[in-house]
Design a protein around this motif. Sequence first.
Motif, PDB file in Angstrom:
ATOM      1  N   ILE A  61       0.833  -1.205   0.000  1.00  0.00           N
ATOM      2  CA  ILE A  61       0.000   0.000   0.000  1.00  0.00           C
ATOM      3  C   ILE A  61       0.866   1.253   0.000  1.00  0.00           C
ATOM      4  CG2 ILE A  61      -1.643   1.343   1.377  1.00  0.00           C
ATOM      5  CD1 ILE A  61      -2.882  -1.314   2.261  1.00  0.00           C
ATOM      6  N   GLN A  62       1.953   1.220   0.782  1.00  0.00           N
ATOM      7  CA  GLN A  62       2.852   2.375   0.846  1.00  0.00           C
ATOM      8  C   GLN A  62       3.804   2.450  -0.357  1.00  0.00           C
ATOM      9  OE1 GLN A  62       2.488   4.718   3.130  1.00  0.00           O
ATOM     10  NE2 GLN A  62       0.819   3.525   4.068  1.00  0.00           N
ATOM     11  N   ARG A  63       3.707   1.439  -1.238  1.00  0.00           N
ATOM     12  CA  ARG A  63       4.481   1.383  -2.481  1.00  0.00           C
ATOM     13  C   ARG A  63       5.991   1.352  -2.225  1.00  0.00           C
ATOM     14  NH1 ARG A  63       0.762   4.408  -7.040  1.00  0.00           N
ATOM     15  NH2 ARG A  63      -1.232   3.946  -6.022  1.00  0.00           N
ATOM     16  N   ARG A  64       6.361   0.684  -1.139  1.00  0.00           N
ATOM     17  CA  ARG A  64       7.783   0.453  -0.883  1.00  0.00           C
ATOM     18  C   ARG A  64       8.319  -0.649  -1.792  1.00  0.00           C
ATOM     19  NH1 ARG A  64       5.746   0.151   4.591  1.00  0.00           N
ATOM     20  NH2 ARG A  64       5.901   2.185   5.611  1.00  0.00           N
ATOM     21  N   THR A  65       7.421  -1.490  -2.260  1.00  0.00           N
ATOM     22  CA  THR A  65       7.773  -2.562  -3.181  1.00  0.00           C
ATOM     23  C   THR A  65       6.544  -2.882  -4.005  1.00  0.00           C
ATOM     24  OG1 THR A  65       8.706  -4.789  -3.353  1.00  0.00           O
ATOM     25  CG2 THR A  65       7.142  -4.415  -1.570  1.00  0.00           C
ATOM     26  N   VAL A  68       4.816  -7.917  -7.776  1.00  0.00           N
ATOM     27  CA  VAL A  68       5.631  -8.688  -8.722  1.00  0.00           C
ATOM     28  C   VAL A  68       7.043  -8.868  -8.188  1.00  0.00           C
ATOM     29  CG1 VAL A  68       6.714  -8.649 -11.004  1.00  0.00           C
ATOM     30  CG2 VAL A  68       4.288  -8.124 -10.767  1.00  0.00           C
ATOM     31  N   GLU A  69       7.601  -7.813  -7.620  1.00  0.00           N
ATOM     32  CA  GLU A  69       8.952  -7.914  -7.074  1.00  0.00           C
ATOM     33  C   GLU A  69       8.994  -8.938  -5.933  1.00  0.00           C
ATOM     34  OE1 GLU A  69      12.551  -4.989  -5.480  1.00  0.00           O
ATOM     35  OE2 GLU A  69      10.482  -4.266  -5.513  1.00  0.00           O
ATOM     36  N   LEU A  70       8.017  -8.880  -5.057  1.00  0.00           N
ATOM     37  CA  LEU A  70       7.949  -9.854  -3.967  1.00  0.00           C
ATOM     38  C   LEU A  70       7.785 -11.272  -4.505  1.00  0.00           C
ATOM     39  CD1 LEU A  70       5.689  -8.140  -1.270  1.00  0.00           C
ATOM     40  CD2 LEU A  70       8.129  -8.664  -1.103  1.00  0.00           C
TER      41      LEU A  70
END
Length: 213
Positions: A61-65, A68-70
Amino acid sequence: MQSTVHNPSFLLRQCCRFPPKRRRFHSSTPIFLSQLQTLTSTEAPSSPPQSQILIIRDNLIQRRTTAVELAELALNWLRLAEPLIHSFISVSETVLGEAEEIDAKIARNEDLGPLAGVFVGVKDNICTSDMPSTGGSRILENYRPPFDAAAMKRVKDCGGIIVGKTNLDEFGMGSTTEGSAFQVTANPWDMSRVPGGSSGGSAAAVSARQCAV
């Protein structure tokens, strides 16, 4: 209880000892786990542990990642560890596609379910319409149910990503996971031992961080 998997070393130590010719997937072993831990944690190492489900959702939600990357990091780690642990009978082919859908929802500022982006390993005696459901038996090796179990539908409705079907004693009748018709699952903390059962594949997968739930 001693396992039939005769290897006394810990999982990460064994991964590091794999010669390149035996690696089935391109990787640099510990980096996947360390990156995954970084992307699924916001706490200092000395802080009390928190829910990985909430941390993953908050980071998205905070767009730290991104989902897809996870997913890419988690799949790489799962595939690297799997030849040693044998937690999964099958792995989903739709993981990255589902992760892309979650990222698209975030880009559109849509509400996310409580399990958004969370990798879920499902015991292979629970029906899934897009993967085999074997019950740990060769009798059902090619069985694909025409429906999802109610529990699986709820997981998907909540945004969870079902990463694969985990190993178990055949038809759930056992207490070591050595009774599976497909493979013996090792305990990731001590691979000379079993992870218990009949849900040993699920226990080993979560313990080895091949999935969050």
